[in-house]
Scaffold this active site. Sequence first.
Site, PDB file in Angstrom:
ATOM      1  N   HIS A 110      10.149 -66.639 -41.589  1.00 60.86           N
ATOM      2  CA  HIS A 110       9.842 -67.644 -42.674  1.00 60.86           C
ATOM      3  C   HIS A 110       9.259 -68.932 -42.022  1.00 60.86           C
ATOM      4  CE1 HIS A 110      11.007 -69.859 -46.742  1.00 60.86           C
ATOM      5  NE2 HIS A 110       9.820 -69.804 -46.453  1.00 60.86           N
ATOM      6  N   GLU A 138       6.089 -68.455 -40.187  1.00 63.17           N
ATOM      7  CA  GLU A 138       5.178 -68.391 -41.202  1.00 63.17           C
ATOM      8  C   GLU A 138       4.538 -69.654 -41.460  1.00 63.17           C
ATOM      9  OE1 GLU A 138       4.731 -68.922 -45.180  1.00 63.17           O
ATOM     10  OE2 GLU A 138       5.839 -67.285 -45.219  1.00 63.17           O
ATOM     11  N   HIS A 139       5.258 -70.670 -41.670  1.00 67.37           N
ATOM     12  CA  HIS A 139       5.149 -71.819 -41.867  1.00 67.37           C
ATOM     13  C   HIS A 139       4.341 -72.512 -40.592  1.00 67.37           C
ATOM     14  CE1 HIS A 139       7.440 -73.225 -45.605  1.00 67.37           C
ATOM     15  NE2 HIS A 139       7.457 -71.903 -45.626  1.00 67.37           N
ATOM     16  N   GLU A 178       9.333 -77.973 -39.812  1.00 61.93           N
ATOM     17  CA  GLU A 178       9.231 -76.612 -40.796  1.00 61.93           C
ATOM     18  C   GLU A 178      10.445 -75.817 -40.666  1.00 61.93           C
ATOM     19  OE1 GLU A 178       6.536 -76.011 -42.534  1.00 61.93           O
ATOM     20  OE2 GLU A 178       5.501 -77.853 -41.531  1.00 61.93           O
ATOM     21  N   GLU A 237      14.158 -75.753 -48.710  1.00 64.21           N
ATOM     22  CA  GLU A 237      13.596 -74.698 -49.557  1.00 64.21           C
ATOM     23  C   GLU A 237      14.723 -73.754 -49.908  1.00 64.21           C
ATOM     24  OE1 GLU A 237      10.355 -70.991 -49.692  1.00 64.21           O
ATOM     25  OE2 GLU A 237      10.320 -72.665 -48.372  1.00 64.21           O
ATOM     26  N   ARG A 241     -25.756 -70.508 -82.421  1.00 65.65           N
ATOM     27  CA  ARG A 241     -26.834 -69.524 -82.426  1.00 65.65           C
ATOM     28  C   ARG A 241     -26.096 -67.925 -82.494  1.00 65.65           C
ATOM     29  NH1 ARG A 241     -30.476 -70.305 -78.418  1.00 65.65           N
ATOM     30  NH2 ARG A 241     -30.125 -68.338 -77.217  1.00 65.65           N
TER      31      ARG A 241
END
Length: 1025
Positions: free
Chosen positions: A171, A174-175, A249, A271, A650
């Site tokens: 994880h 990935e950041h 990160e 997170e 229309r």
Amino acid sequence: MERTALLRSLSCSSLACNKFLFSAPKHSRSFLSKSSSVSAATAARYHRRLVPNRSLLHRNSWRSLARASSHSSSLRFGLNNKHFSSLSPRAVASPPTQPSSDIAGVGDEVAEKFGFEKVSEEFIGECKSKAVLFKHKKTGAEVMSVSNDDENKVFGIVFRTPPKDSTGIPHILEHSVLCGSRKYPLKEPFVELLKGSLHTFLNAFTYPDRTCYPVASTNSKDFYNLVDVYLDAVFFPKCIEDFQTFQQEGWHYELNDPSEDITYKGVVFNEMKGVYSQPDNLLGRTAQQANNTYGVDSGGDPLVIPKLTFEEFKEFHRKYYHPSNARIWFYGDDDPSERLRILSEYLDMFDASTAPNESKVEPQKLFSEPVRIVEKYPAGDGGDLKKKHMVCLNWLLSDKPLDLQTELTLGFLDHLILGTPASPLRKVLLESGLGDAIIGGGVEDELLQPQFSIGLKGVSDDDIPKVEELIMSSLRKLAEEGFDTEAVEASMNTIEFSLRENNTGSFPRGLSLMLRSMGKWIYDMDPFEPLKYEQPLSDLKARIAEEGSKAVFSPLIEKFILNNPHCVTIEMQPDPEKASRDEAAEKENLEKVKASMTEEDLAELARATEELKLKQETPDPPEALKCVPSLSLHDIPKEPIRIPTELIGRKTGGISVYPFTSSIRGKEDPSSHIIVRGKSMAGRADDLFNLINCVLQEVQFTDQQRFKQFVSQSKARMENRLRGGGHGIAAARMDAKLNVAGWISEQMGGVSYLEFLQALEEKVDNDWAGISSSLEEIRKSLLSKEGCLVNMTADGKTLSKTEKFVGKFLDLLPSKSLVERASWNVRLPSNNEAIVIPTQVNYVGKAANLYDRGYQLSGSAYVISKHVSNTWLWDRVRVSGGAYGGFCNFDTHSGVFTFLSYRDPNLLKTLDIYDGTGDFLRELKMDDDTLTKAIIGTIGDVDAYQLPDAKGYSSLVRYLLGISEEERQRRREEILSTSLKDFKEFADAIDAVKDNGVAVAVASPDDVEAANKERLNFFQVKKAL
């Protein structure tokens, strides 16, 4: 609610809801694409950086395409409670689509030139694509090149990244790899891409055993720019040499001053602290009782993340982020030869590695006996904690990957058991009263081994065994008795239609296919197989027809669930002290860390903290910014997309957009929607939906003067309403004091709205950029598939023909709103108020909530309120008082009973009349004829004539407000049986207005001043004009 379609037939009526929930990774980059989203149901398994949404990501098997969430049901008409026809066209097996000669290919010579060999090639009729599997000779990297006429091109590179612990390396990596690279040495190159890219997807996902980096764009130049940045990022990231990126990160100690406390910081660390604070996520994590890589958390456990070292971080990248361990995907209408050329520039720089062997995922052996785990989760101390337990049963279904025929059959079984509100297991659990909501995602098959999970939350601790027994007994019953034939047919039709439609909404179709293919490919299986469903589906249908559904599905229930010892039962217990204990433990650990440091160590840590902050706050130099590829203004259309307003008249019967907000009886939260209404001839339905989409999504907020005109016009209309329709303004103001729905409505249509418009009119000239940005943000917040409801009124034949246009319209909507839903508990102060305007007449109102007084709704209230308006108020307010009108209204949704007068010369006198209504009812004498007339008049209102479009709209409103046909029938019977006794009894309820009501008058300054002298400061004065 996710996207829903309400289709109303002139001959019969039923709601239809058809939506599919697809799983996706748990964590990803914060550079969220315009269309990406992730399932909250799978948030406990797959990692991504943002708060998860409902997902339109397709799973790796076609079973997932037909996987329905708890909100879904088959599309059908209902008549007399008997379903007789499916709204979804019957999907029948068709011969494979023949290859298109227009799809470009890659010759062997071209592949050889760029260092690749062609492994296999197939035309996939299910997605009308030519798919070629290449292998890079030097490194062994595998490339799936899918060519078709889809302009939404997709690229993805996926590495197998199985962690050995819960430090969160996959994880964090990935950041981190997306924080600058060899060719693009910026702190955040993707921020620059977002500024100058036309991407339709830009993100990254971390699974428990793999990491995906996908991009998509419809612009070829832009697409190849994105591909190059991604390739450079994964193979040559700065983070493996930059300790500060790892700190930022991942995690680090932060100390601003040696005298202060040390804290943990880091994007992923914080997170995951949030993830581990959510009960559902904790339950999902606890359920992963495995001895292989799935037994640890690839996203990272906050207790373990600080154990990760920079050396381990770098080694993980060296080992797994290698072409030999990569699966690369291209999809779309771009040149397949160019794909190989771009890849060769990167792959040729590497030699083969042993990563494929080191990254293999070993299967989990099945347990020989069930396991039970009891864990705590952080809970608030409010409410009854004994009723906040969670229990979930989880089965690992197999010790090895399943064949696709079995996977597909399990998918159908899953849909039958849980896929719709009428599905037997879902229904029995929800109707049991043992819990508040279902947890567990049913069958999950995106990893090496499939699993099945089901449970309830909001369960009393005493009812935990009852929930477990109910689940097991229900499954045993299904195995013994099988499924209803109509349910099997409906499920088959729903899933097959979804497979053929391949509806991914605004999510790139090529990415959904990539994720589906990757579910097999990543485990060294055939990447083509998951893309082909025709033959397995045909075989399954034939088997059901020949053997019967019970013979097909019951053995699966018995084998994979009832007779499967690998069952992990998780009980989550609420603990109001857990959060504080966890925080205290973290603080204690950090205190020990600080105590172990010398003064020099602390000074160095403070210096490093300051250095990291300085780097984060220092912008990239101009020369670095220039290296990021971007489009130019020449690549952008010069003219904004304009709404073809002349076409609306229309081609349609008109289009209107307005907010709808109402209380829902028995619920705290109101029903609040933006409603778009339009009508057209049957042959113009496609035009109607196209124009509605154009109005909603394609208008650009760039014309400052035009917008200012709208604001000025709206302000003028509001000012006119104050003067000419003050009774409506007063009613809205009182509602805003008494309930949330009223407050919302008043903000968008009352005095508050007028004040907003007055300020906005000035702001247009001073801050147009801010307003334009806010308008776009509002649009993105409002428009999404989730919560979208389509109500159509036409004959049955037209509805059937129009369904495809509905689907097309929904496909164009964003998958998810950018903001989370929130509950509001807001009201205006409950004081008496006078809205002062220059007028010679008044509009006088008074209201209260009768439900707060304990009144229980009866249909007789409709008769009584009508009678009060037609007698007491007519006589006293109009005839005697001289007002143009006097009337009352009972909002049975909110419970607010309102008195109003129109163009009234009086003020306090009218309020006194309202207060005398209770005595009027107590003293009322009424003969049978008078009562009968009152009842008939009420029925006349209830049965008011409606044209077809009004009938359809009424059915929509009833649906939104939860009004069933059974309730309507009950109220009607109560109306017809109204007696004089009901009038007498209603007197006590209506006295709530006298005793506890709020008064609002839109009145002249003089009348308000006089009233405040007569009754000292009775009104709080507000000047509106």
